[in-house]
Design an enzyme around this catalytic site. Structure first.
Site, PDB file in Angstrom:
ATOM      1  N   LYS A 100       0.809  -0.981  -0.054  1.00  0.00           N
ATOM      2  CA  LYS A 100      -0.066   0.109   0.163  1.00  0.00           C
ATOM      3  C   LYS A 100       0.770   1.153   0.069  1.00  0.00           C
ATOM      4  O   LYS A 100       1.552   1.584   0.955  1.00  0.00           O
ATOM      5  CB  LYS A 100      -0.739   0.156   1.153  1.00  0.00           C
TER       6      LYS A 100
ATOM      7  N   GLY B  23       7.219   4.400   8.263  1.00  0.00           N
ATOM      8  CA  GLY B  23       6.305   5.500   8.356  1.00  0.00           C
ATOM      9  C   GLY B  23       6.418   6.328   9.933  1.00  0.00           C
ATOM     10  O   GLY B  23       7.481   6.086  10.355  1.00  0.00           O
TER      11      GLY B  23
ATOM     12  N   GLU C 204       4.179   6.732  15.524  1.00  0.00           N
ATOM     13  CA  GLU C 204       2.832   6.826  16.024  1.00  0.00           C
ATOM     14  C   GLU C 204       2.283   5.482  15.455  1.00  0.00           C
ATOM     15  O   GLU C 204       1.396   4.676  16.141  1.00  0.00           O
ATOM     16  CB  GLU C 204       2.048   7.933  15.877  1.00  0.00           C
TER      17      GLU C 204
ATOM     18  N   GLU D 110      10.316   0.556  10.127  1.00  0.00           N
ATOM     19  CA  GLU D 110      11.352   1.823  10.071  1.00  0.00           C
ATOM     20  C   GLU D 110      10.491   3.106  10.182  1.00  0.00           C
ATOM     21  O   GLU D 110       9.755   3.353   9.565  1.00  0.00           O
ATOM     22  CB  GLU D 110      11.702   1.732   8.581  1.00  0.00           C
TER      23      GLU D 110
ATOM     24  N   CYS E  97      13.408  10.642   6.945  1.00  0.00           N
ATOM     25  CA  CYS E  97      13.583  10.054   8.309  1.00  0.00           C
ATOM     26  C   CYS E  97      14.766  10.027   8.974  1.00  0.00           C
ATOM     27  O   CYS E  97      15.223  10.406  10.081  1.00  0.00           O
ATOM     28  CB  CYS E  97      13.036   8.496   8.291  1.00  0.00           C
TER      29      CYS E  97
ATOM     30  N   GLU F  89      10.129  15.459  15.683  1.00  0.00           N
ATOM     31  CA  GLU F  89      10.512  15.260  14.264  1.00  0.00           C
ATOM     32  C   GLU F  89       9.690  16.240  13.475  1.00  0.00           C
ATOM     33  O   GLU F  89       8.512  16.272  13.417  1.00  0.00           O
ATOM     34  CB  GLU F  89      10.490  13.725  13.723  1.00  0.00           C
TER      35      GLU F  89
HETATM   36  P1  NAD Z   1       2.347   7.704   8.413  1.00  0.00           P
HETATM   37  O1  NAD Z   1       2.874   6.932   9.655  1.00  0.00           O
HETATM   38  O2  NAD Z   1       0.967   8.735   8.578  1.00  0.00           O
HETATM   39  O3  NAD Z   1       1.818   6.976   7.127  1.00  0.00           O
HETATM   40  C1  NAD Z   1       2.760   5.958   6.679  1.00  0.00           C
HETATM   41  C2  NAD Z   1       1.867   5.000   5.912  1.00  0.00           C
HETATM   42  O4  NAD Z   1       1.042   4.404   6.824  1.00  0.00           O
HETATM   43  C3  NAD Z   1       0.888   5.726   4.808  1.00  0.00           C
HETATM   44  O5  NAD Z   1       0.802   4.826   3.829  1.00  0.00           O
HETATM   45  C4  NAD Z   1      -0.265   5.700   5.642  1.00  0.00           C
HETATM   46  O6  NAD Z   1      -1.434   5.515   4.634  1.00  0.00           O
HETATM   47  C5  NAD Z   1      -0.274   4.558   6.192  1.00  0.00           C
HETATM   48  N1  NAD Z   1      -1.085   4.362   7.481  1.00  0.00           N
HETATM   49  C6  NAD Z   1      -1.450   5.507   8.403  1.00  0.00           C
HETATM   50  N2  NAD Z   1      -2.258   4.883   9.341  1.00  0.00           N
HETATM   51  C7  NAD Z   1      -2.165   3.482   9.352  1.00  0.00           C
HETATM   52  C8  NAD Z   1      -2.684   2.548  10.083  1.00  0.00           C
HETATM   53  N3  NAD Z   1      -3.355   2.756  11.473  1.00  0.00           N
HETATM   54  N4  NAD Z   1      -2.243   1.249   9.936  1.00  0.00           N
HETATM   55  C9  NAD Z   1      -1.576   1.064   9.073  1.00  0.00           C
HETATM   56  N5  NAD Z   1      -1.183   1.949   7.871  1.00  0.00           N
HETATM   57  C10 NAD Z   1      -1.514   3.021   8.143  1.00  0.00           C
HETATM   58  O7  NAD Z   1       3.546   8.545   8.219  1.00  0.00           O
HETATM   59  P2  NAD Z   1       3.914   9.485   7.013  1.00  0.00           P
HETATM   60  O8  NAD Z   1       3.391  11.066   7.809  1.00  0.00           O
HETATM   61  O9  NAD Z   1       3.196   9.313   5.717  1.00  0.00           O
HETATM   62  O10 NAD Z   1       5.489   9.587   6.863  1.00  0.00           O
HETATM   63  C11 NAD Z   1       6.380  10.280   7.582  1.00  0.00           C
HETATM   64  C12 NAD Z   1       6.934   9.399   8.580  1.00  0.00           C
HETATM   65  O11 NAD Z   1       7.584   8.256   8.096  1.00  0.00           O
HETATM   66  C13 NAD Z   1       8.190  10.278   9.435  1.00  0.00           C
HETATM   67  O12 NAD Z   1       7.769   9.873  10.767  1.00  0.00           O
HETATM   68  C14 NAD Z   1       9.394   9.346   8.925  1.00  0.00           C
HETATM   69  O13 NAD Z   1      10.235   9.572   9.730  1.00  0.00           O
HETATM   70  C15 NAD Z   1       8.903   8.004   8.770  1.00  0.00           C
HETATM   71  N6  NAD Z   1       9.639   7.535   7.650  1.00  0.00           N
HETATM   72  C16 NAD Z   1      10.672   6.648   8.005  1.00  0.00           C
HETATM   73  C17 NAD Z   1      11.425   6.135   7.464  1.00  0.00           C
HETATM   74  C18 NAD Z   1      12.493   5.023   7.820  1.00  0.00           C
HETATM   75  O14 NAD Z   1      12.908   4.091   7.029  1.00  0.00           O
HETATM   76  N7  NAD Z   1      12.916   4.959   9.018  1.00  0.00           N
HETATM   77  C19 NAD Z   1      11.420   6.505   6.051  1.00  0.00           C
HETATM   78  C20 NAD Z   1      10.595   7.250   5.506  1.00  0.00           C
HETATM   79  C21 NAD Z   1       9.589   7.578   6.436  1.00  0.00           C
END
Ligand code: NAD
Length: 484
Positions: free
Chosen positions: A190, A242, A245, A264, A298, A395
């Protein structure tokens, strides 16, 4: 003083053909969502609608997982590694062939500068598929085989449910799909709701590569779709990138099931500059660390720690360099900083920056004219930041740098580690022994020395503490998809 003005150098939009609407990619074909729901993906630089995309509900997710299960049992699981490798090599080559088109699409949907999507994202995407293609027929030698049976093949897990964010849409897809397929798993992925388009063109590439139906399935949608996928009872492995949280929620929902999980998550990396560092190089590294991809990284170096004795020259050189950053049209080949990915991300960056100023830190941005439409934020540094400030702890995920100082190496380590995260860190010094001393003590998954934000498919990447667990990339990245 500006020596000369750059003429606009826009990349052509016509190299990519975006369809007006996209279905879900299930069982090798594009299908309509069961309840017909659609959402729009927009260009964050202009707010123009790029395409309508299907929103997968639980019935669609179930259909995708069943397609992946069938493909795993009938075709992909039993296929010898050397055959799987051929498909992965083919996908890698098609990505290279179509890289210009994919780079333009990525910049349109995400807002990142074409210079980055063309020169960083796309080459790394292809490299990931090439790298893991090479492992597919050598898994018996990767060190994860059954104990006491040298040379025996380790077993895949089955169906992987993968959820990725919007900051590197195609690269995160590659990090997830390439190792999963190389090890014999099938996937349902997804993409993020604001950047689904490159994953859908990747689905077309799977068709072009004659990948057996059901090996890769793409379900688009928002958090609810992601949740339906990670909670599906027939998924064997969950891989999530992501926010911390959402990562926590997923860890709770997976706990007590047989599903294997890798997370991650976020970061708040320290980029540490010692007084013996070559200042001009360090400044390039600071700029790359926080302004690359608008700071939507990230592992961004979002906390600059400068040794007190060089604070002034470093800040002066940094400000001078920042006045040269070009913010604007992501498709212009001269652009350094593109658009913020979404209205909600812009809101978050604005809120945290306002809190920084309220708490007493001092913001500075170079003069720069932001476009009228779209989502934009000027590159910003905050000085006078203390460890207690929210901008030093949370962040921001935007082009905002918090500057702190230190006197001794021990104090630098103490401050760098004073965070709930532990994804990455940077060290700038002339002394090799100091690099090793520091790297030993920094609680971060990746430590860069005299460079920053360098990625390679052969090198494992991942975090400590609230930055998550599991590693992606390298030989380590295979383990997450094997029954070891
Ligand atoms: P997010 O957690 O809101 O969303 C990430 C993904 O999860 C999206 O596809 C979203 O639709 C999905 N999602 C949202 N709620 C969900 C749930 N309850 N269950 C399953 N999936 C769900 O994060 P974001 O705002 O899209 O991305 C930014 C964050 O991602 C930042 O905190 C960043 O540090 C982190 N990030 C980490 C890495 C890494 O490799 N460590 C890489 C890129 C981004």
């Amino acid at each position: 003083m500006t020596a000369f003005e750059y003429a606009p150098a826009p990349e052509s939009r016509s190299v990519v053909e975006i369809k007006s609407s996209y279905g879900l990619f299930i069982g090798g074909e594009f299908v309509e969502p069961t309840d017909g729901a659609m959402f729009k993906s927009i260009n964050p630089a202009t707010e123009e609608v790029l395409a309508e995309v299907a929103e997968a509900g639980p019935a669609d997710v179930d259909r995708a997982v069943r397609a992946a299960r069938t493909a795993y049992e009938k075709v992909w699981g039993p296929m010898p590694g050397r055959e799987r490798a051929k498909y992965l090599f083919r996908i890698a080559r098609i990505i290279q062939e179509r890289s210009r088109e994919l780079a333009v699409l990525e910049s349109l949907d995400n807002g990142k500068p074409i210079r980055e999507s063309r020169d960083v994202d796309l080459p790394l995407v292809a490299a990931h598929f090439f790298y893991y293609a090479g492992w597919a027929d050598k898994l018996a030698y990767a060190g994860f085989g059954p104990p006491g049976r040298p040379g025996a093949e380790p077993r895949p897990l089955g169906v992987a449910g993968q959820v990725i964010p919007w900051n590197f849409p195609l690269l995160m897809l590659a990090w997830k799909i390439a190792p999963a397929l190389a090890t014999g798993n099938t996937v349902v992925l997804k993409p993020a709701e604001t950047t689904p388009l490159s994953a859908l063109v990747f689905a077309e590439i799977c068709q072009q590569a004659d990948l057996p139906p059901g090996v890769v399935n793409i379900v688009t949608g928002a958090g609810a779709t992601g949740r339906a996928l990670v909670e599906h009872g027939d998924v064997d492995k969950v891989a999530f990138t992501g926010s911390t949280e959402v990562g926590r929620q997923i860890a709770r929902s997976v706990a007590g099931t047989r599903k294997k999980l890798t997370l991650e998550l976020g970061g708040k990396a320290a980029n540490i500059v010692f007084d013996d560092a070559p200042i001009d190089q360090a400044v390039e590294g600071i700029v790359n660390g926080i302004f690359f991809n608008q700071g939507h990284v990230c592992c961004a170096g979002s906390r600059l720690l400068v040794q007190e004795s060089v604070y002034e020259p470093v800040l002066e050189a940094l400000k001078r360099r920042m006045t040269r950053l070009r913010v604007g049209d992501p498709l212009d080949k001269n652009t350094d900083i593109g658009a913020i990915n979404s209205a909600s991300q812009l809101e978050r960056i604005r809120t945290l920056s306002a809190i920084g100023a309220q708490e007493g830190a001092e913001p500075w941005s170079p003069p720069c004219q932001l476009p009228d439409r779209g989502f934009w934020f000027a590159p910003t540094i905050f000085t006078g930041v203390s460890q207690a400030h929210r901008i030093a702890r949370e962040e921001i995920f935007g082009p905002v740098l918090s500057v702190l100082t230190f006197r001794t190496p021990a104090e630098a380590v103490e401050k760098a580690n004073n965070t709930p995260y532990g994804l990455s860190a940077g060290i700038w010094t002339d002394k090799g022994s100091r690099i090793l001393w520091m790297a030993d003590r920094l609680r971060a998954g990746v430590v860069w020395a005299n460079t920053f934000n360098k990625f390679d498919p052969t090198s494992p990447f991942g975090g400590y503490k609230e930055s998550g667990y599991g590693r992606e990339g390298g030989r380590h990245g295979l383990e997450a998809y094997l029954d070891v």
